[in-house]
Design a protein around this motif. Structure first.
Motif, PDB file in Angstrom:
ATOM      1  N   ALA A 124      47.837   7.209  -8.300  1.00 57.36           N
ATOM      2  CA  ALA A 124      46.518   7.467  -7.714  1.00 57.36           C
ATOM      3  C   ALA A 124      46.687   7.736  -6.227  1.00 57.36           C
ATOM      4  O   ALA A 124      47.233   6.910  -5.499  1.00 57.36           O
ATOM      5  CB  ALA A 124      45.591   6.275  -7.926  1.00 57.36           C
ATOM      6  N   SER A 125      46.219   8.894  -5.778  1.00 60.24           N
ATOM      7  CA  SER A 125      46.383   9.254  -4.371  1.00 60.24           C
ATOM      8  C   SER A 125      45.085   9.171  -3.587  1.00 60.24           C
ATOM      9  O   SER A 125      45.064   9.387  -2.385  1.00 60.24           O
ATOM     10  CB  SER A 125      46.930  10.681  -4.259  1.00 60.24           C
ATOM     11  OG  SER A 125      46.036  11.597  -4.879  1.00 60.24           O
ATOM     12  N   SER A 126      43.989   8.875  -4.269  1.00 58.96           N
ATOM     13  CA  SER A 126      42.686   8.869  -3.613  1.00 58.96           C
ATOM     14  C   SER A 126      42.550   7.714  -2.632  1.00 58.96           C
ATOM     15  O   SER A 126      43.276   6.721  -2.697  1.00 58.96           O
ATOM     16  CB  SER A 126      41.581   8.780  -4.671  1.00 58.96           C
ATOM     17  OG  SER A 126      40.319   8.624  -4.074  1.00 58.96           O
ATOM     18  N   SER A 142      44.054   1.278  -7.639  1.00 57.00           N
ATOM     19  CA  SER A 142      43.684   1.229  -6.228  1.00 57.00           C
ATOM     20  C   SER A 142      44.411   2.350  -5.491  1.00 57.00           C
ATOM     21  O   SER A 142      45.373   2.923  -6.010  1.00 57.00           O
ATOM     22  CB  SER A 142      44.046  -0.135  -5.637  1.00 57.00           C
ATOM     23  OG  SER A 142      45.422  -0.409  -5.824  1.00 57.00           O
ATOM     24  N   PRO A 143      43.966   2.696  -4.283  1.00 55.70           N
ATOM     25  CA  PRO A 143      44.612   3.780  -3.534  1.00 55.70           C
ATOM     26  C   PRO A 143      46.117   3.562  -3.373  1.00 55.70           C
ATOM     27  O   PRO A 143      46.568   2.444  -3.147  1.00 55.70           O
ATOM     28  CB  PRO A 143      43.895   3.739  -2.183  1.00 55.70           C
ATOM     29  CG  PRO A 143      42.553   3.174  -2.502  1.00 55.70           C
ATOM     30  CD  PRO A 143      42.803   2.152  -3.570  1.00 55.70           C
ATOM     31  N   ARG A 144      46.878   4.629  -3.540  1.00 54.58           N
ATOM     32  CA  ARG A 144      48.330   4.619  -3.369  1.00 54.58           C
ATOM     33  C   ARG A 144      48.986   3.566  -4.269  1.00 54.58           C
ATOM     34  O   ARG A 144      49.786   2.747  -3.831  1.00 54.58           O
ATOM     35  CB  ARG A 144      48.709   4.411  -1.901  1.00 54.58           C
ATOM     36  CG  ARG A 144      48.174   5.503  -0.980  1.00 54.58           C
ATOM     37  CD  ARG A 144      48.541   5.256   0.472  1.00 54.58           C
ATOM     38  NE  ARG A 144      49.969   5.412   0.691  1.00 54.58           N
ATOM     39  CZ  ARG A 144      50.591   6.581   0.884  1.00 54.58           C
ATOM     40  NH1 ARG A 144      49.911   7.711   0.859  1.00 54.58           N
ATOM     41  NH2 ARG A 144      51.895   6.629   1.088  1.00 54.58           N
ATOM     42  N   SER A 145      48.621   3.610  -5.540  1.00 54.01           N
ATOM     43  CA  SER A 145      49.216   2.708  -6.517  1.00 54.01           C
ATOM     44  C   SER A 145      49.544   3.499  -7.777  1.00 54.01           C
ATOM     45  O   SER A 145      49.189   4.671  -7.904  1.00 54.01           O
ATOM     46  CB  SER A 145      48.273   1.549  -6.837  1.00 54.01           C
ATOM     47  OG  SER A 145      47.158   2.006  -7.577  1.00 54.01           O
ATOM     48  N   TYR A 146      50.206   2.835  -8.739  1.00 49.43           N
ATOM     49  CA  TYR A 146      50.564   3.528  -9.974  1.00 49.43           C
ATOM     50  C   TYR A 146      50.735   2.537 -11.116  1.00 49.43           C
ATOM     51  O   TYR A 146      50.865   1.325 -10.909  1.00 49.43           O
ATOM     52  CB  TYR A 146      51.850   4.343  -9.794  1.00 49.43           C
ATOM     53  CG  TYR A 146      53.117   3.530  -9.632  1.00 49.43           C
ATOM     54  CD1 TYR A 146      53.977   3.309 -10.706  1.00 49.43           C
ATOM     55  CD2 TYR A 146      53.474   2.989  -8.395  1.00 49.43           C
ATOM     56  CE1 TYR A 146      55.151   2.576 -10.565  1.00 49.43           C
ATOM     57  CE2 TYR A 146      54.645   2.259  -8.236  1.00 49.43           C
ATOM     58  CZ  TYR A 146      55.479   2.054  -9.325  1.00 49.43           C
ATOM     59  OH  TYR A 146      56.630   1.322  -9.179  1.00 49.43           O
ATOM     60  N   ILE A 147      50.716   3.074 -12.325  1.00 52.15           N
ATOM     61  CA  ILE A 147      51.019   2.295 -13.521  1.00 52.15           C
ATOM     62  C   ILE A 147      52.085   3.033 -14.317  1.00 52.15           C
ATOM     63  O   ILE A 147      52.295   4.241 -14.141  1.00 52.15           O
ATOM     64  CB  ILE A 147      49.781   2.064 -14.410  1.00 52.15           C
ATOM     65  CG1 ILE A 147      49.166   3.400 -14.842  1.00 52.15           C
ATOM     66  CG2 ILE A 147      48.761   1.194 -13.699  1.00 52.15           C
ATOM     67  CD1 ILE A 147      48.050   3.255 -15.858  1.00 52.15           C
ATOM     68  N   ILE A 148      52.761   2.290 -15.183  1.00 53.16           N
ATOM     69  CA  ILE A 148      53.776   2.871 -16.056  1.00 53.16           C
ATOM     70  C   ILE A 148      53.354   2.629 -17.501  1.00 53.16           C
ATOM     71  O   ILE A 148      53.092   1.489 -17.897  1.00 53.16           O
ATOM     72  CB  ILE A 148      55.159   2.241 -15.810  1.00 53.16           C
ATOM     73  CG1 ILE A 148      55.594   2.443 -14.356  1.00 53.16           C
ATOM     74  CG2 ILE A 148      56.192   2.848 -16.760  1.00 53.16           C
ATOM     75  CD1 ILE A 148      56.912   1.751 -14.020  1.00 53.16           C
ATOM     76  N   ILE A 149      53.267   3.700 -18.266  1.00 48.49           N
ATOM     77  CA  ILE A 149      52.963   3.602 -19.688  1.00 48.49           C
ATOM     78  C   ILE A 149      54.269   3.765 -20.460  1.00 48.49           C
ATOM     79  O   ILE A 149      54.914   4.812 -20.385  1.00 48.49           O
ATOM     80  CB  ILE A 149      51.964   4.696 -20.129  1.00 48.49           C
ATOM     81  CG1 ILE A 149      50.698   4.660 -19.253  1.00 48.49           C
ATOM     82  CG2 ILE A 149      51.625   4.541 -21.600  1.00 48.49           C
ATOM     83  CD1 ILE A 149      49.915   3.377 -19.344  1.00 48.49           C
ATOM     84  N   LYS A 150      54.674   2.717 -21.172  1.00 42.88           N
ATOM     85  CA  LYS A 150      55.882   2.801 -21.995  1.00 42.88           C
ATOM     86  C   LYS A 150      55.509   3.471 -23.315  1.00 42.88           C
ATOM     87  O   LYS A 150      54.637   2.981 -24.033  1.00 42.88           O
ATOM     88  CB  LYS A 150      56.468   1.406 -22.222  1.00 42.88           C
ATOM     89  CG  LYS A 150      56.961   0.747 -20.938  1.00 42.88           C
ATOM     90  CD  LYS A 150      57.677  -0.555 -21.218  1.00 42.88           C
ATOM     91  CE  LYS A 150      58.165  -1.204 -19.937  1.00 42.88           C
ATOM     92  NZ  LYS A 150      59.134  -0.344 -19.210  1.00 42.88           N
ATOM     93  N   VAL A 151      56.154   4.568 -23.611  1.00 43.10           N
ATOM     94  CA  VAL A 151      55.729   5.390 -24.741  1.00 43.10           C
ATOM     95  C   VAL A 151      56.505   5.067 -26.013  1.00 43.10           C
ATOM     96  O   VAL A 151      57.627   4.556 -25.977  1.00 43.10           O
ATOM     97  CB  VAL A 151      55.886   6.891 -24.412  1.00 43.10           C
ATOM     98  CG1 VAL A 151      55.106   7.245 -23.158  1.00 43.10           C
ATOM     99  CG2 VAL A 151      57.354   7.269 -24.244  1.00 43.10           C
TER     100      VAL A 151
END
Length: 228
Positions: A124-126, A142-151
């Motif tokens: 998320a870059s917003s 949240s701003p400048r954060s990320y999640i990892i989806i294990k596929v």
């Protein structure tokens, strides 16, 4: 004198607002044609340390910052990097500071990289919290954060920005497929280019990222806690 004062003001404004990237240490160089620059963790133990680069100053233009780091890394033949935390007086690592951090640069043979498959990274870059839907499960980034989806190989993944006029993509990763990286952009308003006039409203784009850049963002962004 007035013009001189303006020039001096502009100079200092640029100095104090600019983000600088310095190649602060060069241990050795490596001759190779690798175009990538991947993040490593435990692989660093068997990688060849080439040097260090330091970033000073904060910028929201992450792509430009990565471009500068990439150029410095390729000057010495690096194809991998890892975060090198600054230390406190007692030797403990300091918390990450996006305005000043250091990366160690390495060379590692391609077959030595680990954990390169089986994940979807969503950034998320917003400047505001953003909602993302993945297979009917909602996440708030949240701003400048990320999640990892294990596929799970072969399973279909539907990713949506959860907004009116927002984007939706569908992915069906195969066994052994390299991890994929996407950035969720903020709402955009732009002039209409159809000739009719008015504006086009886009509530969140999902943009595919090149792997090297995605791994850089996973270093400087905060990883969100995820429930099972």
């Amino acid at each position: 004198m007035k013009n001189l004062g303006i020039i001096i003001f502009v100079f200092f404004a640029q100095v104090f607002s600019a983000q600088n990237v310095y190649l602060t240490k060069v241990e050795k160089t490596n001759e190779n044609t690798d175009k990538f620059l991947y993040r490593i963790n435990e692989e660093a133990k068997q990688a060849e340390l080439l040097g260090e680069v330091e970033v000073q100053g904060f910028s929201k233009d992450d792509a430009e910052v990565f471009s500068l780091i990439y150029k410095k890394a390729k000057e010495i033949g690096a194809n991998a990097f890892s975060l090198k935390p600054f230390e406190n007086i007692d030797g403990s690592p300091q918390a990450f500071n996006p305005s000043n951090y250091k990366l160690a640069l390495y060379y590692l043979p391609k077959d030595k990289f680990l954990n390169q498959t089986g994940n979807i990274f969503l950034f998320a870059s917003s400047d505001k919290d953003q909602k993302i839907g993945v297979n009917k499960k909602d996440y708030t980034l949240s701003p400048r954060s990320y999640i990892i989806i294990k596929v799970v190989p072969g399973e279909l993944y539907v990713i949506s920005t959860k907004k009116l006029l927002g984007s939706t993509i569908k992915l069906q990763p195969k066994q052994g497929e390299i991890s994929q990286y996407f950035q969720i952009s903020a709402t955009k308003i732009k002039s209409d280019d159809t000739g009719v006039g008015g504006i086009n409203l886009k509530s969140g784009d999902i943009i595919g990222l090149e792997k090297s850049y995605g791994e850089f963002l996973s270093t400087i962004y905060n990883k969100e806690k995820q429930s099972n």
